[in-house]
Design a protein around this motif. Structure first.
Motif, PDB file in Angstrom:
ATOM      1  N   GLN A  43       0.763  -1.162  -0.077  1.00  0.00           N
ATOM      2  CA  GLN A  43       0.058  -0.098   0.055  1.00  0.00           C
ATOM      3  C   GLN A  43       0.799   1.277   0.252  1.00  0.00           C
ATOM      4  O   GLN A  43       0.521   2.312  -0.796  1.00  0.00           O
ATOM      5  CB  GLN A  43      -0.810  -0.099   1.197  1.00  0.00           C
ATOM      6  N   GLU A  44       1.685   1.267   0.746  1.00  0.00           N
ATOM      7  CA  GLU A  44       2.841   2.471   0.808  1.00  0.00           C
ATOM      8  C   GLU A  44       3.659   2.402  -0.486  1.00  0.00           C
ATOM      9  O   GLU A  44       3.875   3.483  -1.028  1.00  0.00           O
ATOM     10  CB  GLU A  44       3.803   2.031   2.080  1.00  0.00           C
ATOM     11  N   ALA A  45       3.927   1.555  -1.159  1.00  0.00           N
ATOM     12  CA  ALA A  45       4.657   1.565  -2.351  1.00  0.00           C
ATOM     13  C   ALA A  45       3.804   2.234  -3.564  1.00  0.00           C
ATOM     14  O   ALA A  45       4.231   3.157  -4.203  1.00  0.00           O
ATOM     15  CB  ALA A  45       5.116   0.164  -2.794  1.00  0.00           C
ATOM     16  N   ASP A  46       2.268   1.804  -3.478  1.00  0.00           N
ATOM     17  CA  ASP A  46       1.694   2.306  -4.410  1.00  0.00           C
ATOM     18  C   ASP A  46       1.437   3.933  -4.042  1.00  0.00           C
ATOM     19  O   ASP A  46       1.264   4.608  -5.175  1.00  0.00           O
ATOM     20  CB  ASP A  46       0.068   1.623  -4.299  1.00  0.00           C
ATOM     21  N   ARG A  47       1.086   4.272  -2.776  1.00  0.00           N
ATOM     22  CA  ARG A  47       1.038   5.567  -2.561  1.00  0.00           C
ATOM     23  C   ARG A  47       2.238   6.464  -2.979  1.00  0.00           C
ATOM     24  O   ARG A  47       2.106   7.450  -3.677  1.00  0.00           O
ATOM     25  CB  ARG A  47       0.798   5.973  -0.870  1.00  0.00           C
ATOM     26  N   LEU A  48       3.408   5.879  -2.570  1.00  0.00           N
ATOM     27  CA  LEU A  48       4.627   6.746  -3.104  1.00  0.00           C
ATOM     28  C   LEU A  48       4.851   6.835  -4.498  1.00  0.00           C
ATOM     29  O   LEU A  48       5.341   8.080  -5.000  1.00  0.00           O
ATOM     30  CB  LEU A  48       5.902   6.222  -2.238  1.00  0.00           C
ATOM     31  N   VAL A 116       9.453  -3.758  -5.579  1.00  0.00           N
ATOM     32  CA  VAL A 116       9.772  -2.519  -6.206  1.00  0.00           C
ATOM     33  C   VAL A 116      10.777  -1.897  -5.128  1.00  0.00           C
ATOM     34  O   VAL A 116      10.579  -2.059  -3.960  1.00  0.00           O
ATOM     35  CB  VAL A 116       8.548  -1.581  -6.761  1.00  0.00           C
ATOM     36  N   CYS A 117      11.683  -1.188  -5.578  1.00  0.00           N
ATOM     37  CA  CYS A 117      12.402  -0.083  -4.571  1.00  0.00           C
ATOM     38  C   CYS A 117      12.312   1.391  -5.430  1.00  0.00           C
ATOM     39  O   CYS A 117      12.731   1.774  -6.451  1.00  0.00           O
ATOM     40  CB  CYS A 117      13.863  -0.404  -4.796  1.00  0.00           C
ATOM     41  N   LEU A 118      11.407   2.143  -4.641  1.00  0.00           N
ATOM     42  CA  LEU A 118      11.313   3.651  -4.977  1.00  0.00           C
ATOM     43  C   LEU A 118      12.523   4.615  -4.505  1.00  0.00           C
ATOM     44  O   LEU A 118      12.537   4.672  -3.460  1.00  0.00           O
ATOM     45  CB  LEU A 118       9.934   4.190  -4.361  1.00  0.00           C
ATOM     46  N   ILE A 119      13.317   4.936  -5.337  1.00  0.00           N
ATOM     47  CA  ILE A 119      14.608   5.650  -5.213  1.00  0.00           C
ATOM     48  C   ILE A 119      14.440   7.053  -5.376  1.00  0.00           C
ATOM     49  O   ILE A 119      14.387   7.500  -6.502  1.00  0.00           O
ATOM     50  CB  ILE A 119      15.641   4.843  -5.866  1.00  0.00           C
ATOM     51  N   LEU A 120      14.449   7.738  -4.319  1.00  0.00           N
ATOM     52  CA  LEU A 120      14.051   9.284  -4.506  1.00  0.00           C
ATOM     53  C   LEU A 120      15.532  10.022  -4.447  1.00  0.00           C
ATOM     54  O   LEU A 120      16.236   9.888  -3.481  1.00  0.00           O
ATOM     55  CB  LEU A 120      13.077   9.841  -3.480  1.00  0.00           C
ATOM     56  N   VAL A 121      15.973  10.701  -5.450  1.00  0.00           N
ATOM     57  CA  VAL A 121      17.452  11.344  -5.507  1.00  0.00           C
ATOM     58  C   VAL A 121      17.226  12.835  -5.316  1.00  0.00           C
ATOM     59  O   VAL A 121      16.374  13.436  -5.897  1.00  0.00           O
ATOM     60  CB  VAL A 121      17.794  11.169  -6.777  1.00  0.00           C
ATOM     61  N   THR A 122      17.743  13.345  -4.313  1.00  0.00           N
ATOM     62  CA  THR A 122      17.797  14.648  -4.252  1.00  0.00           C
ATOM     63  C   THR A 122      19.060  15.358  -5.060  1.00  0.00           C
ATOM     64  O   THR A 122      19.881  14.626  -5.461  1.00  0.00           O
ATOM     65  CB  THR A 122      17.985  14.865  -2.478  1.00  0.00           C
ATOM     66  N   ASP A 124      21.545  16.899  -4.429  1.00  0.00           N
ATOM     67  CA  ASP A 124      23.063  16.772  -3.837  1.00  0.00           C
ATOM     68  C   ASP A 124      23.340  15.208  -3.957  1.00  0.00           C
ATOM     69  O   ASP A 124      24.604  14.808  -3.586  1.00  0.00           O
ATOM     70  CB  ASP A 124      23.117  16.986  -2.140  1.00  0.00           C
ATOM     71  N   GLY A 125      22.639  14.563  -4.750  1.00  0.00           N
ATOM     72  CA  GLY A 125      22.757  13.207  -4.765  1.00  0.00           C
ATOM     73  C   GLY A 125      22.577  11.815  -4.119  1.00  0.00           C
ATOM     74  O   GLY A 125      22.713  10.769  -4.265  1.00  0.00           O
ATOM     75  N   GLU A 126      21.999  12.350  -2.959  1.00  0.00           N
ATOM     76  CA  GLU A 126      21.748  11.574  -1.809  1.00  0.00           C
ATOM     77  C   GLU A 126      20.322  10.641  -2.267  1.00  0.00           C
ATOM     78  O   GLU A 126      19.597  11.162  -2.752  1.00  0.00           O
ATOM     79  CB  GLU A 126      21.379  12.112  -0.684  1.00  0.00           C
ATOM     80  N   ARG A 127      20.468   9.293  -2.123  1.00  0.00           N
ATOM     81  CA  ARG A 127      19.268   8.625  -2.386  1.00  0.00           C
ATOM     82  C   ARG A 127      18.389   7.917  -0.964  1.00  0.00           C
ATOM     83  O   ARG A 127      18.955   7.721  -0.057  1.00  0.00           O
ATOM     84  CB  ARG A 127      19.952   7.061  -3.083  1.00  0.00           C
ATOM     85  N   THR A 128      17.336   8.175  -1.039  1.00  0.00           N
ATOM     86  CA  THR A 128      16.351   7.898  -0.071  1.00  0.00           C
ATOM     87  C   THR A 128      15.567   6.586  -0.843  1.00  0.00           C
ATOM     88  O   THR A 128      14.818   6.776  -1.587  1.00  0.00           O
ATOM     89  CB  THR A 128      15.464   8.837   0.458  1.00  0.00           C
ATOM     90  N   MET A 129      15.757   5.352  -0.157  1.00  0.00           N
ATOM     91  CA  MET A 129      15.288   4.134  -0.835  1.00  0.00           C
ATOM     92  C   MET A 129      13.962   3.562   0.077  1.00  0.00           C
ATOM     93  O   MET A 129      13.997   3.557   1.132  1.00  0.00           O
ATOM     94  CB  MET A 129      16.411   3.163  -0.991  1.00  0.00           C
ATOM     95  N   ASN A 130      12.877   3.318  -0.475  1.00  0.00           N
ATOM     96  CA  ASN A 130      11.816   2.683   0.070  1.00  0.00           C
ATOM     97  C   ASN A 130      11.645   1.377  -0.777  1.00  0.00           C
ATOM     98  O   ASN A 130      11.258   1.588  -1.944  1.00  0.00           O
ATOM     99  CB  ASN A 130      10.534   3.520  -0.287  1.00  0.00           C
TER     100      ASN A 130
END
Length: 333
Positions: A43-48, A116-122, A124-130
């Motif tokens: 559910q969180e994967a679908d939301r993000l 799935v892995c949702l990878i948010l890149v800011t 500055d190149g930092e990766r926030t992985m879900n």
């Protein structure tokens, strides 16, 4: 011995990586800890996924990255991993095969969706992985293709997959098939937290069923519960045929019963994204190993592949690794 069809067959989590850009405000708004990885549910994967902007989708997972890297060198690779018969399962299926990797695991009907892995890149190149591990965690002995493993010089196991009993059974089954066929089995420890969860089982596996071990400095010290790299390198000597130990900017060390080989890192102008460095190092090493190169040259190929992948966003090479290796004189032109 059965005819060789593959250099390496990898067994691991079949994940679709979804890369998207965002700013720090987006992370704050959605209570996401910058630079960290967290496990999420479907559910969180679908939301993000719905909240993300334009994104790049491609097949991922640690062992899958390694086999794709092997293919980029010109090697013959195959992958075994579980996906569902859904949208992202089709993405994984198409993308991994398009990279030159043989993949024939039948998609599962029913059960969990594709990982799935949702990878948010800011900026500055930092990766926030879900990460939603989904169907990938349900892989068991039934998915182990005995003919494929017997036809591969090396079977490469991904430590991340080791959490469930079914996956452990799959590892033991694969190692037994490889040994019976006169082939080699390799293991990546994957993560220090993974080692902490499975230390006893991993140590038994390394000693009795693994020929080639891949680990970084944190993982190998965690495995043997020691404080220094030198202690860990001494502890692993003789536990398996070859231990390949990576140390980031300090290069890598290859340990066998009779020798210790030091490998310098390949210089990188700028580290953009460290995702996949260990995966691609393993790709280069295994490419060289399956061609009977000297261990130092296997390590140099690993360092080259790791350097290429950390110089850009994503865990797969952007340039053909075969061309880079030829340019550097590491493989014949």
């Amino acid at each position: 011995m059965q005819e060789t069809r593959y250099d390496v067959v990898g067994i691991g989590n079949a994940i679709v990586d979804i890369f998207g850009h965002c700013d720090d405000a987006f992370l704050s708004k959605h209570d996401l800890a910058k630079g960290f990885m967290r496990l999420i549910d479907a559910q969180e994967a679908d939301r993000l996924y719905g909240l993300m902007g334009p994104a790049m989708e491609r097949s991922g997972g640690s062992a899958a990255n390694t086999i794709a890297g092997l293919a980029s060198f010109g090697g013959k690779g195959a992958f075994i991993g579980r996906v569902a018969d859904d949208q992202f399962g089709k993405v994984f299926w198409h993308d991994i095969r398009a990279s030159g990797v043989a993949f024939g695991t039948a998609p599962a009907t029913g059960g969990l969706p594709t990982a799935v892995c949702l990878i948010l890149v800011t900026p500055d190149g930092e990766r926030t992985m879900n990460t939603f591990l989904g169907a990938s965690t349900e892989l068991g002995p039934a998915e182990v293709d005995a003919a494929m493993i017997a036809a591969a010089k090396v079977t490469y196991l991904e430590g991340y997959l080791f959490d469930k009993p079914e996956a452990k059974d799959a590892f033991h089954a694969a190692a037994a098939i490889a040994a019976k066929a006169g082939r080699k089995t390799a293991l990546s420890l994957s993560d220090a937290f993974c080692v902490d969860r499975h230390r006893t089982d991993f140590r038994k596996l390394v000693k009795s069923e693994i020929d080639i071990l891949f680990a970084n400095e944190k993982e190998i010290t965690a495995l043997y519960e020691v404080n220094s790299f030198d202690e860990a390198a001494a502890a692993v000597r003789g536990e398996c045929e070859i231990a390949v130990l990576t140390r980031s900017e300090a290069g890598s060390v290859i340990v066998t019963q009779k020798e210790t080989v030091q490998v310098r890192p390949t210089r990188v102008e700028k580290v953009v994204d460290a995702t996949g460095a260990g995966d691609l190092y393993a790709a280069g090493f295994l490419y060289g190993y399956t061609r009977n190169l000297k261990l130092v040259d296997c390590g140099r190929l690993g360092s080259l592949a790791a350097a290429e992948v950390i110089s850009h966003l994503g865990a797969r090479p952007e340039l053909p690794l075969s061309a880079i290796a030829k340019q550097e004189g590491l493989i014949a032109g």
